[in-house]
Design an enzyme around this catalytic site. Structure first.
Site, mmCIF file in Angstrom:
data_model
loop_
_atom_site.group_PDB
_atom_site.id
_atom_site.type_symbol
_atom_site.label_atom_id
_atom_site.label_comp_id
_atom_site.label_asym_id
_atom_site.label_seq_id
_atom_site.Cartn_x
_atom_site.Cartn_y
_atom_site.Cartn_z
ATOM 1 C CD GLU A 16 8.200 -13.822 -8.432
ATOM 2 O OE1 GLU A 16 8.151 -12.697 -7.513
ATOM 3 O OE2 GLU A 16 8.923 -13.808 -9.121
ATOM 4 C CE LYS A 21 10.736 -3.894 -8.050
ATOM 5 N NZ LYS A 21 11.062 -5.580 -7.989
ATOM 6 C CG ASN A 26 1.724 0.407 4.287
ATOM 7 O OD1 ASN A 26 1.479 -0.720 4.079
ATOM 8 N ND2 ASN A 26 2.813 0.992 3.879
ATOM 9 N N GLY A 27 -0.418 -1.192 6.365
ATOM 10 C CA GLY A 27 -0.369 -2.263 7.375
ATOM 11 C C GLY A 27 -1.337 -2.789 7.940
ATOM 12 N NE ARG A 30 5.715 2.208 -0.693
ATOM 13 C CZ ARG A 30 6.332 1.689 0.264
ATOM 14 N NH1 ARG A 30 5.650 1.161 1.177
ATOM 15 N NH2 ARG A 30 7.390 2.040 0.856
ATOM 16 C CD GLU A 57 14.748 -15.537 -8.735
ATOM 17 O OE1 GLU A 57 14.336 -15.754 -7.534
ATOM 18 O OE2 GLU A 57 14.420 -14.557 -9.156
ATOM 19 C CD1 TRP A 95 -0.460 -6.610 -3.019
ATOM 20 C CD2 TRP A 95 -0.760 -6.948 -0.801
ATOM 21 N NE1 TRP A 95 -0.470 -7.740 -2.809
ATOM 22 C CE2 TRP A 95 -0.465 -8.131 -1.347
ATOM 23 C CE3 TRP A 95 -0.852 -7.004 0.569
ATOM 24 C CZ2 TRP A 95 -0.267 -9.486 -0.864
ATOM 25 C CZ3 TRP A 95 -0.725 -8.307 1.223
ATOM 26 C CH2 TRP A 95 -0.384 -9.478 0.471
ATOM 27 C CE LYS A 120 11.434 -13.197 -10.800
ATOM 28 N NZ LYS A 120 11.979 -13.335 -9.627
ATOM 29 C CG HIS A 139 15.540 -38.878 -1.853
ATOM 30 N ND1 HIS A 139 15.710 -40.265 -1.478
ATOM 31 C CD2 HIS A 139 16.468 -38.355 -2.023
ATOM 32 C CE1 HIS A 139 16.799 -40.342 -1.327
ATOM 33 N NE2 HIS A 139 17.645 -39.441 -1.904
ATOM 34 C CB CYS A 149 -0.890 0.298 1.179
ATOM 35 S SG CYS A 149 -1.895 -1.181 1.283
HETATM 36 C C1 G6P Z 1 8.310 -9.160 -2.952
HETATM 37 C C2 G6P Z 1 8.652 -9.006 -4.673
HETATM 38 C C3 G6P Z 1 9.742 -10.012 -4.897
HETATM 39 C C4 G6P Z 1 10.979 -9.698 -3.791
HETATM 40 C C5 G6P Z 1 10.522 -10.050 -2.418
HETATM 41 C C6 G6P Z 1 11.419 -9.339 -1.400
HETATM 42 O O1 G6P Z 1 7.606 -10.381 -2.808
HETATM 43 O O2 G6P Z 1 7.600 -9.382 -5.408
HETATM 44 O O3 G6P Z 1 10.358 -9.709 -6.196
HETATM 45 O O4 G6P Z 1 12.089 -10.703 -4.261
HETATM 46 O O5 G6P Z 1 9.316 -8.963 -2.304
HETATM 47 O O6 G6P Z 1 11.862 -8.040 -1.505
HETATM 48 P P1 G6P Z 1 12.743 -7.203 -1.283
HETATM 49 O O7 G6P Z 1 12.341 -5.850 -1.583
HETATM 50 O O8 G6P Z 1 13.032 -7.314 0.308
HETATM 51 O O9 G6P Z 1 13.994 -7.664 -2.046
#
Ligand code: G6P
Length: 606
Positions: free
Chosen positions: A485, A601, A98-99, A27, A478, A74, A482, A501, A2
């Protein structure tokens, strides 16, 4: 998550609030809203969806007002909808938040008993009614002190009052909040970035503090109402608003920028003339440390995982890695001879920040690896190591991941040399190799056309797997993250040797599997694991490094080869095709690549 903006001025504010909200969309972007005060009335405009939609409504309604607050959401409590969008208003006040208010259910019941009627399913609405209730018998300042005391959980707040068109209240506990100083107007914002087009003079609220913002004055208070002074920081003047240029998506641009962001970061940390690492601001003697703990969330956590291999390989330190949301609630045994490293692109992730605060409370030595150097995590840590990759807008992190790995790798070599774990020749040879990285990354980006077609298959898979050993295992995680996401495909990353396993049971005819097998010490073993999945019908995309030795295995569906650099640098190169794979899979499905569903983000809630 947010984003909050507030402006108190002598000029109309709505268009500037909208501009700032647009910068805060990283945000949260499920809904947006704004409230201004005009002739003793609170005027609210709210919309589900993006700020662009909100702007159209604001223009249609010709929203006036010299004071206002705005919000991008959000969702935490209550689904994304117009009714749940902020601001939330009573007949007296309007609030952006926000929170999370953890005791909102109890407070709501109490307020309902008193006759307050709730319109939304949000936790935030209780704040609007609570403030209204306290205002009946208290001054504005004592209302704020009492209300903040009543609220459990985390928050950054912006509040305006129907009868006070001269001030905005800002308050912070847990979630970041900045104020900005302008000419005959002042501002409130979730971060300085949102305010940068209006001012470069900023102060940050610390936990428990609140402020009263008027157009010609800002007053700060600690939780009990005692007035305090705050430092005014001068940020760099230019409003570096990051544009897409010829790209359709920020993420695509950010992937393509990686050779140059790697280069920029290398230039900051490597003294090419003397072939050595510049980390002059390192405040401790290396021999002080016996262990290191690396902490992060999401993609940042994956960079910590890769770094574990480097640090174990190159130093005598004991290395642990932790997911911040786990670390903060475990019974951690803090050690004075340990360096605690917090990795975060935004520097605002609530869990990572809380883990850092916990270490600070226990008087530990802390280091932040961040992209945003003005962030809460950067401000709190003893040492800041920026990743220098410029703004990252795409919600799924790409160039920041390579930047985080790079800084952690440089740190590992620095510790290694200082500990005399490697000699000068080995140290300088690692640095020389590092200087080749950017060019190889550039070559890797050229594999694009091939990945476009492969992406079409992954896009429509029911599920898929990413396998790797050693450094390639975290990269497999990773790659899977991706794809989840961006393309919303169920994907799992596994250590290749662990397949037998259990997960092998999931392999069926035609299932796409990425096998990451660079020509390193694990090559042969991983290739055997690859055969095991091929034998069970998997459609294998092999990502490996170039070699004069032929790949003898049969029935591999597709092969992608990246440069064979020093083994330690291969994680950087093999990440790039995986980023592209997720990008093209999402493109095939026509998804919103920069703003995937349900994500944000900067995650400033637990
Ligand atoms: C969110 C983002 C990710 C990121 C993670 C940690 O989930 O969508 O892309 O890796 O937060 O964010 P930071 O800003 O702490 O790297």
């Amino acid at each position: 998550m947010c984003g909050i903006v507030g402006i108190v001025s002598t000029k109309e504010v709505s268009s500037r609030i909208v501009n700032s909200l647009r910068k805060l969309e990283y945000r949260g972007y499920d809904s947006a809203g704004i409230a201004t005060i005009v002739e003793g009335n609170i005027n609210e405009v709210k919309r589900e969806g993006r700020v662009d939609f909100l702007e159209k409504d604001i223009l249609k309604l010709n929203l006036k007002g010299d004071i206002g607050i705005g919000h991008v959401r959000w969702a935490t409590h209550g689904k994304p909808s117009k009714i749940n969008a902020h601001p939330h208003s009573s007949d007296q006040v309007s609030v952006v938040h926000n929170g999370i208010i953890e005791n909102s259910t109890i407070l709501k019941k109490l307020l309902e008993k008193k006759g307050y009627i709730f319109k939304s399913q949000t936790d935030t609405e209780v704040i609007a009614h609570l403030v209204t209730d306290y205002l009946k018998k208290n001054s504005l300042k004592s209302t704020i002190i009492k209300v903040l005391k009543k609220l459990h959980g985390s928050f950054a707040l912006g509040i305006i009052f129907k009868d006070r068109n001269d001030l905005i209240i800002g308050a912070r506990r847990g979630s970041p909040l900045a104020v900005g100083y302008g000419p005959n107007e002042n501002y409130l914002g979730s971060d300085s970035y949102a305010l940068k087009s209006m001012t470069n003079k900023i102060s940050y609220l610390d936990d428990g503090e609140f402020c009263i913002i008027k157009k010609d004055q800002i007053e700060f208070f600690e939780a009990h109402g005692v007035k305090i002074n705050k430092k005014v920081l001068n940020l760099s003047k230019e409003d570096t608003y990051y544009e897409k240029g010829d790209y359709k998506y920020f993420m695509e641009k950010e992937i393509d920028e990686q050779p140059s962001t790697l280069n920029d970061c290398i230039n900051e940390y490597i003294d090419k003339h003397n072939n050595q690492i510049n980390l002059y601001n390192f405040p401790w003697k290396m021999n002080l440390f016996k262990s290191i703990v690396l902490i992060g969330c999401g993609t940042a956590y994956h960079s910590c995982l890769v770094a574990k291999y480097w640090i174990e390989q190159n130093t005598s330190l004991d290395v642990s890695i932790d997911i911040a949301s786990e670390f903060r609630y475990r019974k951690v045994r803090f050690k004075n001879d340990c360096l605690y490293v917090f990795v975060s692109q935004s520097g605002e992730t609530a869990d990572t920040y809380a883990a850092l605060e916990l270490c600070k409370k226990n008087k530990m030595k802390t280091c932040a690896v961040v992209n945003v150097v003005e962030s809460s995590i950067a401000r709190e840590a003893d040492l800041v190591l920026p990743i220098y990759c410029g703004q990252e807008i795409g919600v799924a992190s790409t160039k920041a991941f390579l930047g985080q790995m790079l800084v952690l790798y440089i740190l590992s070599i620095k510790i290694s040399f200082d500990q005399k774990f490697i000699n000068k020749h080995e140290y300088q040879s690692k640095i020389k190799n590092l200087l080749l990285l950017s060019n190889s990354a550039k070559k890797t980006l050229k594999l694009d056309h091939k990945i476009l077609n492969i992406g079409k298959v992954f896009a429509h898979a029911k599920g898929c797997m990413f396998l790797g050993r050693g450094y390639s295992f975290p990269i497999a995680l990773e790659g899977a993250l991706k794809l989840k996401e961006l393309a919303y495909v169920h994907a799992e990353g596994y250590p290749a040797g662990e397949m037998k396993h259990g997960p092998l049971a999931l392999i069926e005819e035609g299932m796409p599997v990425v096998v990451i097998a660079p020509r390193d010490d694990h090559y042969k073993k991983t290739m055997s694991n690859m055969q095991e999945v091929i034998a069970r019908g998997a459609k294998v995309l092999l990502i490996t490094t170039k070699s004069k030795d032929e790949i003898t295995s049969e029935n591999i569906w597709e092969i992608i080869e990246v440069d064979q650099l020093n083994n330690e640098l291969i994680p950087f190169l093999i990440t790039i095709p995986l980023q592209k794979l997720a990008f093209y899979s999402a493109l095939e499905k026509g998804y919103d690549i920069d703003k995937p569903r349900n994500l944000a983000k900067s995650v400033t809630v637990e």
